[in-house]
Structure formats: structure tokens, C-alpha cells
Design an enzyme around this catalytic site. Structure first.
Site, PDB file in Angstrom:
ATOM      1  N   HIS A 134       0.747  -1.093   0.097  1.00  0.00           N
ATOM      2  CA  HIS A 134      -0.014   0.152   0.007  1.00  0.00           C
ATOM      3  C   HIS A 134       0.853   1.121  -0.185  1.00  0.00           C
ATOM      4  O   HIS A 134       1.236   1.503   1.056  1.00  0.00           O
ATOM      5  CB  HIS A 134      -1.038   0.071   1.216  1.00  0.00           C
ATOM      6  CG  HIS A 134      -1.817   1.097   1.437  1.00  0.00           C
ATOM      7  ND1 HIS A 134      -3.241   0.856   1.542  1.00  0.00           N
ATOM      8  CD2 HIS A 134      -1.795   2.325   1.092  1.00  0.00           C
ATOM      9  CE1 HIS A 134      -3.877   1.954   1.455  1.00  0.00           C
ATOM     10  NE2 HIS A 134      -3.325   3.095   1.091  1.00  0.00           N
ATOM     11  N   HIS A 162       1.400   5.208  -1.676  1.00  0.00           N
ATOM     12  CA  HIS A 162       1.029   6.488  -2.403  1.00  0.00           C
ATOM     13  C   HIS A 162       2.290   6.982  -3.231  1.00  0.00           C
ATOM     14  O   HIS A 162       2.990   7.654  -2.514  1.00  0.00           O
ATOM     15  CB  HIS A 162       0.391   7.535  -1.723  1.00  0.00           C
ATOM     16  CG  HIS A 162      -1.112   7.144  -1.105  1.00  0.00           C
ATOM     17  ND1 HIS A 162      -2.156   7.111  -1.709  1.00  0.00           N
ATOM     18  CD2 HIS A 162      -1.285   6.276   0.064  1.00  0.00           C
ATOM     19  CE1 HIS A 162      -3.070   6.564  -0.857  1.00  0.00           C
ATOM     20  NE2 HIS A 162      -2.638   6.113   0.016  1.00  0.00           N
ATOM     21  N   LYS A 210      -9.177  -0.799  -5.792  1.00  0.00           N
ATOM     22  CA  LYS A 210      -9.388   0.073  -4.497  1.00  0.00           C
ATOM     23  C   LYS A 210     -10.781   0.585  -4.456  1.00  0.00           C
ATOM     24  O   LYS A 210     -11.196   1.267  -5.501  1.00  0.00           O
ATOM     25  CB  LYS A 210      -8.179   1.036  -4.687  1.00  0.00           C
ATOM     26  CG  LYS A 210      -8.164   2.121  -3.067  1.00  0.00           C
ATOM     27  CD  LYS A 210      -7.863   1.123  -1.888  1.00  0.00           C
ATOM     28  CE  LYS A 210      -7.996   1.978  -0.773  1.00  0.00           C
ATOM     29  NZ  LYS A 210      -6.906   2.743  -0.272  1.00  0.00           N
ATOM     30  N   HIS A 263     -10.653   0.843   1.704  1.00  0.00           N
ATOM     31  CA  HIS A 263     -10.452   1.854   2.784  1.00  0.00           C
ATOM     32  C   HIS A 263     -11.829   1.790   3.555  1.00  0.00           C
ATOM     33  O   HIS A 263     -12.621   2.318   3.205  1.00  0.00           O
ATOM     34  CB  HIS A 263     -10.328   3.181   2.177  1.00  0.00           C
ATOM     35  CG  HIS A 263     -10.286   4.210   3.009  1.00  0.00           C
ATOM     36  ND1 HIS A 263      -8.935   5.079   3.173  1.00  0.00           N
ATOM     37  CD2 HIS A 263     -11.077   4.921   4.257  1.00  0.00           C
ATOM     38  CE1 HIS A 263      -9.065   6.043   4.268  1.00  0.00           C
ATOM     39  NE2 HIS A 263     -10.158   5.838   4.791  1.00  0.00           N
ATOM     40  N   HIS A 274      -4.874  -0.720   6.092  1.00  0.00           N
ATOM     41  CA  HIS A 274      -4.172   0.081   7.019  1.00  0.00           C
ATOM     42  C   HIS A 274      -5.422   0.196   8.346  1.00  0.00           C
ATOM     43  O   HIS A 274      -6.025   0.969   8.840  1.00  0.00           O
ATOM     44  CB  HIS A 274      -3.946   1.342   6.652  1.00  0.00           C
ATOM     45  CG  HIS A 274      -5.037   2.054   5.759  1.00  0.00           C
ATOM     46  ND1 HIS A 274      -6.326   2.098   5.971  1.00  0.00           N
ATOM     47  CD2 HIS A 274      -4.985   2.865   4.470  1.00  0.00           C
ATOM     48  CE1 HIS A 274      -7.183   2.934   4.967  1.00  0.00           C
ATOM     49  NE2 HIS A 274      -6.107   3.033   4.114  1.00  0.00           N
ATOM     50  N   ASP A 281       1.157   2.733   3.462  1.00  0.00           N
ATOM     51  CA  ASP A 281       0.414   3.756   3.460  1.00  0.00           C
ATOM     52  C   ASP A 281       1.142   5.074   3.644  1.00  0.00           C
ATOM     53  O   ASP A 281       0.846   6.267   4.040  1.00  0.00           O
ATOM     54  CB  ASP A 281      -0.865   3.881   4.423  1.00  0.00           C
ATOM     55  CG  ASP A 281      -1.882   4.738   3.794  1.00  0.00           C
ATOM     56  OD1 ASP A 281      -1.865   5.176   2.810  1.00  0.00           O
ATOM     57  OD2 ASP A 281      -2.532   5.272   4.874  1.00  0.00           O
TER      58      ASP A 281
HETATM   59  O1  DOR Z   1      -3.634   9.687   5.502  1.00  0.00           O
HETATM   60  C1  DOR Z   1      -4.114   9.131   4.244  1.00  0.00           C
HETATM   61  N1  DOR Z   1      -3.445   9.551   3.204  1.00  0.00           N
HETATM   62  N2  DOR Z   1      -5.024   8.226   4.135  1.00  0.00           N
HETATM   63  C2  DOR Z   1      -5.614   8.009   2.911  1.00  0.00           C
HETATM   64  O2  DOR Z   1      -6.649   7.155   2.947  1.00  0.00           O
HETATM   65  C3  DOR Z   1      -5.029   8.786   1.692  1.00  0.00           C
HETATM   66  C4  DOR Z   1      -3.724   9.232   1.819  1.00  0.00           C
HETATM   67  C5  DOR Z   1      -3.284  10.139   1.046  1.00  0.00           C
HETATM   68  O3  DOR Z   1      -3.677   9.857  -0.292  1.00  0.00           O
HETATM   69  O4  DOR Z   1      -3.042  11.306   1.215  1.00  0.00           O
HETATM   70 ZN    ZN Z   2      -3.446   5.079   1.477  1.00  0.00          ZN
END
Ligand code: DOR
Ligand code: ZN
Length: 350
Positions: free
Chosen positions: A14, A16, A100, A137, A175, A248
Site C-alpha cells: 500500500h 501513494h 481500490k 479503505h 491500514h 500507506d
Molecule cells: O492519511 C491518508 N492519506 N489516508 C488515506 O487514505 C489517503 C492518503 C493520501 O492519499 O494522502
Molecule cells: Zn492509503
């Protein structure tokens, strides 16, 4: 005392990786530790088609020009308009690894997410038939529900219904932050698993309010009370194959975090493995770190295990206070602290 730990190369289930300049700034931190990462699709606009995912994958690979030994695993962002034929084609062509599910409004760039979950049931049915994982999520967005209860209420109102309606669907509860999440995963079949972040293992909700408001401890789902953190630590370090690594890591520029309406997300990619090692050592479970980081997730997804190894050595490691400059400053998890473990290599020496 263990001085050195050699584990199979791990994966991040996971992450980003963002886009544009931020992608160039952050992708290397993930690629130098992990062989593969499940890449979240919550860009603007979101990754909803095979063509979007292929183009994004190319941008990730070109941002990493120096480190070819990393495979981004792409995901499709589910909307109420998702076309099962497009999802099926993407999965069969090896472009989409998973889908997702963001409840609309639950988090960063989730506005295109789902409000009425039954409207994606035909897509879930296709995914169940193909063995394609659904990544969830797990928070309700009902403003009447207290933010600290949103995961538990999501289990009751949504997740338990999806799992009952699609008993063979592979579901990753992403998460997880509560003992309710741990319990749900443990009491479900082998088709239900969860990722756990390093930060939810390391601090509880008090960290957000320690001596003042601390936006760098704010993420979604928010950290919960201590008893929940302890349940997560037990689950992650138990050796159960249902729990695996998903950082995450969610970088936002410092100005977007330190703001009147600060963004949710913790940038933990730079020292993710060192952070997990801290928790596993504290729980006397370093012998379970490899399964959590390098085996359980790949097995659940039906991926081959990575070749090669990575070493963690007991050696003080200073975490920078920040990365980047000007408008591009990012504050990492553990900024300015010293961690006990150092990652030595991402090659295949033992
Ligand atoms: O804290 C988070 N940031 N939780 C999420 O689900 C998305 C993520 C983000 O993309 O910034
Ligand atoms: Zn995330």
C-alpha cells in the site's frame, strides 16, 4: 541480542507514489527498499481505466530511471460507473493487480468514490470470479459517526455485507487501526486479510495532541486509543499469514500539512523497514518480520516471492528532519530521531 537480520526482499502492499514532481521526489524511497509496491490510484483525476494505469506506470518507471529493479503494481479506483469489462481486461492484461474501494469523501481524493456500495456489486462479482483482490479503505463517511468509530461502523454497515455477498472475493482491509478490524480479519475466511502501517503500530491518538496540535501525526484512518494499537501490534507480530506490510506512505508538502485544513497522510517511506523492525523487536518478534514484510502479502495476492535479500543491521540511523527545499519540503515519519536499525542493502547478498 540479534545484530543482523537478513530477510527476503520485501514488498509494500500500500503506497501513494503521487505524480509529477512529487512522484520524482518520493518514488525512490519506496523502490530502494521494496521489490514491488501496490500503487494507490487516488490521483486527480483518479486511475479508473487501463489506459490511465499504463500511463501512470510509465511515469513511475521513468521517475525511477536509475533503479529498474522495482515493479509498480497498479490498482483501479472503483467508482459507481466502473465497467466490469474494463476491470476484467486490465486484470487479464496484467495492468491492474487489484481494485481500490474508497467510500466517497473518506480521504484524500476520494470524491469519485462509492456512495451506494450495491452499485459496484456487479464489478465485485467479476473480481470474485477472476481472483482479483479488492482493497478497502474501511471507514464510513456518515458525519454523525464519531471519527474514532468510523472503522468499526464500516465493518458492521458495509464490509461484513460485502464479505457475506461475495464469499470467495479476496479482500484486503487496508491500514486497519482497531481491535475490531483485527477481530474481523481473524474471524473471516482465508480470503480476508489486512495491511498494517508502521505508524499505527507506533503511536496512538495522543500523538496528534502532544503539547499542541501535531499535523505530521494526522492520517486517515486516524490513530485510535492505546488498546487498539496494542491489538494491531499483536496481530502484525503474531506470525499470522493474514496480516502484512502496507506502509500507506502518503506524502504531502509541508505547507499542505501545516495548514488550517491540513492534509491527512504520513510520509514513512524513507525508513519504513527500520520502523517496522523497531516494533517487531519491541514485541520480541523479529523472527516474524520476514513473513510480514516479504511472504504473507505476496502469497495472499498469488504473486511469486521475490528473489534476493536485504539486511537490517543494529546500527543507529538518523532520520533527516526534512527532505527537499523551497515549496517541496516533506517531513518524514520519525523526523530528527535516531532509529536502532539500519537497512544495509537492497541487493541479493546474504
Ligand atoms: O492519511 C491518508 N492519506 N489516508 C488515506 O487514505 C489517503 C492518503 C493520501 O492519499 O494522502
Ligand atoms: Zn492509503
Amino acid at each position: 541480542m540479534i545484530e543482523k537480520l537478513t530477510i527476503r526482499r520485501p514488498d509494500d502492499f500500500h503506497a501513494h507514489l503521487r505524480d509529477g514532481n512529487l512522484l520524482k521526489q518520493v518514488a525512490g524511497f519506496t523502490a530502494r527498499q521494496f521489490a514491488r509496491a501496490i500503487v494507490m490510484p487516488n490521483l486527480v483525476p483518479p486511475i479508473t481505466t487501463v489506459a490511465h494505469a499504463e500511463a501512470y506506470r510509465s511515469r513511475i518507471i521513468s521517475a525511477l530511471s536509475g533503479s529498474a529493479d522495482f515493479k509498480p503494481l497498479m490498482t483501479a479506483y472503483l467508482t459507481e460507473e466502473s465497467d466490469p469489462a474494463e476491470i476484467e481486461r486490465g486484470f487479464k492484461e496484467g495492468v491492474f493487480t487489484a481494485c481500490k474501494l474508497y467510500p466517497a469523501g473518506a480521504t484524500t481524493n476520494s470524491a469519485h468514490g462509492v456512495r451506494d456500495f450495491e452499485r459496484i456489486f456487479h464489478v465485485l462479482s467479476t473480481m470474485e470470479r477472476m481472483g482479483m483482490p479488492l482493497l478497502v479503505h474501511g471507514e464510513v463517511t456518515d458525519p454523525e459517526v464519531d471519527i474514532f468509530d468510523r472503522e468499526a461502523v464500516f465493518i458492521d454497515r458495509v464490509l461484513s455485507k460485502i464479505v457475506a455477498a461475495f464469499p470467495a472475493l479476496k479482500v484486503v482491509f487496508e491500514h486497519i487501526t482497531t481491535r475490531d478490524g483485527v477481530g474481523f480479519v481473524e474471524s473471516s475466511g482465508l480470503n480476508v486479510a489486512a495491511t498494517i502501517t508502521p505508524h499505527h503500530l507506533e503511536f496512538n491518538r495522543n500523538a496528534m495532541f502532544a503539547g499542541g496540535f501535531r499535523p505530521h501525526f494526522y492520517c486517515l484512518p486516524v490513530a485510535k486509543r492505546e488498546s487498539h494499537r496494542l491489538a494491531l501490534r499483536r496481530a502484525a507480530t503474531s506470525g499470522s499469514s493474514k496480516f502484512f506490510l502496507g506502509t500507506d506512505s502518503a506524502p504531502h508538502r509541508v505547507g499542505d500539512k501545516e495548514s488550517a485544513c491540513g492534509c491527512a497522510g504520513i510520509f514513512n517511506a524513507p525508513f519504513a523497514l527500520e520502523s517496522y523492525a523497531k516494533t517487531f523487536e519491541e514485541e520480541n518478534a523479529l523472527h516474524h518480520l520476514e513473513a510480514f514484510a516479504s511472504v504473507n502479502g505476496a502469497t495472499f495476492y498469488g504473486l511469486t516471492l521475490n528473489e534476493g535479500t536485504l539486511n537490517l543491521r543494529r546500527s543507529p540511523t538518523e532520520v533527516p528532519r526534512s527532505y527537499g527545499d523551497g515549496n517541496d519540503i516533506l517531513i518524514p515519519f520519525h523526523a530528527g530521531e535516531t532509529l536502532a536499525w539500519r537497512r544495509e542493502s537492497d541487493g541479493s547478498e546474504a
